[in-house]
Design an enzyme around this catalytic site. Sequence first.
Site, PDB file in Angstrom:
ATOM      1  N   HIS A 119      12.469  46.110  95.069  1.00 12.08           N
ATOM      2  CA  HIS A 119      12.637  47.703  95.373  1.00 12.08           C
ATOM      3  C   HIS A 119      11.395  48.314  95.133  1.00 12.08           C
ATOM      4  O   HIS A 119      11.041  49.475  94.864  1.00 12.08           O
ATOM      5  CB  HIS A 119      13.642  48.196  94.381  1.00 12.08           C
ATOM      6  CG  HIS A 119      15.122  47.791  94.835  1.00 12.08           C
ATOM      7  ND1 HIS A 119      16.152  47.972  94.222  1.00 12.08           N
ATOM      8  CD2 HIS A 119      15.691  47.165  95.834  1.00 12.08           C
ATOM      9  CE1 HIS A 119      17.142  47.673  94.710  1.00 12.08           C
ATOM     10  NE2 HIS A 119      16.851  46.999  96.007  1.00 12.08           N
ATOM     11  N   CYS A 150      -6.183  62.661 102.424  1.00 12.54           N
ATOM     12  CA  CYS A 150      -6.017  63.203 103.928  1.00 12.54           C
ATOM     13  C   CYS A 150      -5.138  64.187 104.348  1.00 12.54           C
ATOM     14  O   CYS A 150      -5.342  64.875 105.333  1.00 12.54           O
ATOM     15  CB  CYS A 150      -5.316  61.903 104.635  1.00 12.54           C
ATOM     16  SG  CYS A 150      -3.936  61.579 104.702  1.00 12.54           S
ATOM     17  N   GLY A 187      22.386  42.410  83.966  1.00  9.72           N
ATOM     18  CA  GLY A 187      22.373  44.076  83.976  1.00  9.72           C
ATOM     19  C   GLY A 187      22.249  44.679  85.196  1.00  9.72           C
ATOM     20  O   GLY A 187      21.583  45.800  85.341  1.00  9.72           O
ATOM     21  N   THR A 188      23.102  44.415  86.284  1.00  2.00           N
ATOM     22  CA  THR A 188      23.106  44.939  87.371  1.00  2.00           C
ATOM     23  C   THR A 188      24.484  45.171  87.731  1.00  2.00           C
ATOM     24  O   THR A 188      25.536  44.435  87.672  1.00  2.00           O
ATOM     25  CB  THR A 188      22.454  44.178  88.792  1.00  2.00           C
ATOM     26  OG1 THR A 188      22.599  44.893  89.833  1.00  2.00           O
ATOM     27  CG2 THR A 188      23.025  42.885  88.757  1.00  2.00           C
ATOM     28  N   SER A 189      25.016  46.457  88.348  1.00  2.00           N
ATOM     29  CA  SER A 189      26.263  46.561  88.862  1.00  2.00           C
ATOM     30  C   SER A 189      26.763  45.751  90.165  1.00  2.00           C
ATOM     31  O   SER A 189      27.915  46.038  90.582  1.00  2.00           O
ATOM     32  CB  SER A 189      26.248  48.068  88.878  1.00  2.00           C
ATOM     33  OG  SER A 189      25.366  48.500  90.054  1.00  2.00           O
ATOM     34  N   ASN A 213      26.164  41.189  81.268  1.00  2.11           N
ATOM     35  CA  ASN A 213      26.423  42.543  81.454  1.00  2.11           C
ATOM     36  C   ASN A 213      27.517  43.155  80.151  1.00  2.11           C
ATOM     37  O   ASN A 213      28.207  42.449  79.739  1.00  2.11           O
ATOM     38  CB  ASN A 213      27.065  42.890  82.613  1.00  2.11           C
ATOM     39  CG  ASN A 213      26.866  44.150  83.282  1.00  2.11           C
ATOM     40  OD1 ASN A 213      27.129  45.267  82.492  1.00  2.11           O
ATOM     41  ND2 ASN A 213      26.270  44.253  84.464  1.00  2.11           N
TER      42      ASN A 213
HETATM   43  P1  OAD Z   1      22.960  50.482  87.907  1.00  4.87           P
HETATM   44  O1  OAD Z   1      22.630  51.201  87.176  1.00  4.87           O
HETATM   45  O2  OAD Z   1      23.764  50.623  89.258  1.00  4.87           O
HETATM   46  O3  OAD Z   1      23.891  49.138  86.992  1.00  4.87           O
HETATM   47  C1  OAD Z   1      23.077  48.988  85.918  1.00  4.87           C
HETATM   48  C2  OAD Z   1      24.296  47.616  85.247  1.00  4.87           C
HETATM   49  O4  OAD Z   1      23.524  47.348  83.842  1.00  4.87           O
HETATM   50  C3  OAD Z   1      25.675  47.942  84.893  1.00  4.87           C
HETATM   51  O5  OAD Z   1      26.651  47.043  85.569  1.00  4.87           O
HETATM   52  C4  OAD Z   1      25.804  48.097  83.567  1.00  4.87           C
HETATM   53  O6  OAD Z   1      27.157  47.814  83.122  1.00  4.87           O
HETATM   54  C5  OAD Z   1      24.841  47.302  82.948  1.00  4.87           C
HETATM   55  N1  OAD Z   1      24.273  47.677  81.631  1.00  4.87           N
HETATM   56  C6  OAD Z   1      23.864  48.935  80.927  1.00  4.87           C
HETATM   57  N2  OAD Z   1      23.346  48.520  79.925  1.00  4.87           N
HETATM   58  C7  OAD Z   1      23.212  47.283  79.592  1.00  4.87           C
HETATM   59  C8  OAD Z   1      22.714  46.314  78.613  1.00  4.87           C
HETATM   60  N3  OAD Z   1      22.043  46.777  77.406  1.00  4.87           N
HETATM   61  N4  OAD Z   1      22.736  44.849  78.898  1.00  4.87           N
HETATM   62  C9  OAD Z   1      23.418  44.317  79.940  1.00  4.87           C
HETATM   63  N5  OAD Z   1      23.877  45.226  80.964  1.00  4.87           N
HETATM   64  C10 OAD Z   1      23.944  46.517  80.998  1.00  4.87           C
HETATM   65  O7  OAD Z   1      21.626  49.745  88.207  1.00  4.87           O
HETATM   66  P2  OAD Z   1      21.375  48.402  89.306  1.00  4.87           P
HETATM   67  O8  OAD Z   1      22.405  47.499  89.574  1.00  4.87           O
HETATM   68  O9  OAD Z   1      19.805  47.967  88.949  1.00  4.87           O
HETATM   69  O10 OAD Z   1      17.937  51.265  93.963  1.00  4.87           O
HETATM   70  O11 OAD Z   1      21.051  49.460  90.543  1.00  4.87           O
HETATM   71  C11 OAD Z   1      20.724  48.811  91.811  1.00  4.87           C
HETATM   72  C12 OAD Z   1      19.992  49.635  92.573  1.00  4.87           C
HETATM   73  O12 OAD Z   1      20.641  50.985  92.651  1.00  4.87           O
HETATM   74  C13 OAD Z   1      18.701  50.158  91.771  1.00  4.87           C
HETATM   75  O13 OAD Z   1      17.520  49.337  92.069  1.00  4.87           O
HETATM   76  C14 OAD Z   1      18.511  51.614  92.536  1.00  4.87           C
HETATM   77  C15 OAD Z   1      19.665  52.000  92.436  1.00  4.87           C
HETATM   78  O14 OAD Z   1      19.882  53.005  93.152  1.00  4.87           O
HETATM   79  C16 OAD Z   1      17.053  52.066  94.559  1.00  4.87           C
HETATM   80  O15 OAD Z   1      16.675  52.924  94.063  1.00  4.87           O
HETATM   81  C17 OAD Z   1      16.917  51.705  96.004  1.00  4.87           C
END
Ligand code: OAD
Length: 240
Positions: A119, A150, A187-189, A213
């Site tokens: 990203h 520019c 750590g990703t949703s 997670n």
């Molecule tokens: P999210 O905010 O959607 O998800 C964060 C995840 O991390 C959730 O599943 C939480 O349960 C988990 N979490 C929180 N704290 C944690 C910890 N200490 N240890 C382990 N897990 C933990 O973030 P992303 O999945 O990264 O894209 O979101 C994906 C994309 O959506 C991002 O890259 C961004 C966003 O909008 C763009 O901006 C295009």
Amino acid sequence: MHAVREWLRDASSIAVLTGAGVSAESGVPTFRGGTPGTPGLWKQHRAEELATPGAFARDPKLVWEWYDWRRSLIAEAKPNPGHYALAAAEARARKFTLITQNVDGLHELAGSRNVLRLHGSIWMLRCLECECEREDRRTPLPEIPPRCECGGMLRPGVVWFGEALPAKIWQEAEKAAREADLFLLIGTSAVVYPAAGLAPIAKSSGARVVEINIAETGLSDSIDEFLQGPSGELLPQLIA
Ligand code: OAD
């Protein structure tokens, strides 16, 4: 935990996908909540309402204020033990690819080398007119929205909803997922595609998939092992 340690030790090719959760313990708010104190909203706006080309076209000042706020938090943030554990795992592994959706650069600061940033980077700015790119680490930015020499308006060098991922980086990420015998989803949703499709690609290509997670996701039922807890605590235990 014990089995995963063995899988890590025996794997000949490891691929990892990280999301905002790995940086939560560094003080960087996640996008969709899940972290105490970080509701995932900024001034009542959801990420999907701000991180889009349409939102930027309608109100560049609002979108830039959000990014300026995130930049100032990230500038203060330091890698946490989870970031360092992943760098240590790479140093020991035969083949290791760290694929991240994060734009904060904390993996690189912790010493990770083979990083695919799906990203982009929050420190890069791109001109809408001449398309030049530059790194700018100033926080707060002196002018919002920032301008190029520019005269054109600069945008954050990140990928927004509805935009294509950088093609070469995506190809490399897909290849790493296909070739991995161990895939870690951390750590990703797992709701934002195409990144969320990498774990299923790895699984169907024969990899073991492990998720770390604090809460279950839509993929948790279709993987080999789910480890519940903060990555800043679990990763150092796994990669001691
Ligand atoms: P999210 O905010 O959607 O998800 C964060 C995840 O991390 C959730 O599943 C939480 O349960 C988990 N979490 C929180 N704290 C944690 C910890 N200490 N240890 C382990 N897990 C933990 O973030 P992303 O999945 O990264 O894209 O979101 C994906 C994309 O959506 C991002 O890259 C961004 C966003 O909008 C763009 O901006 C295009």
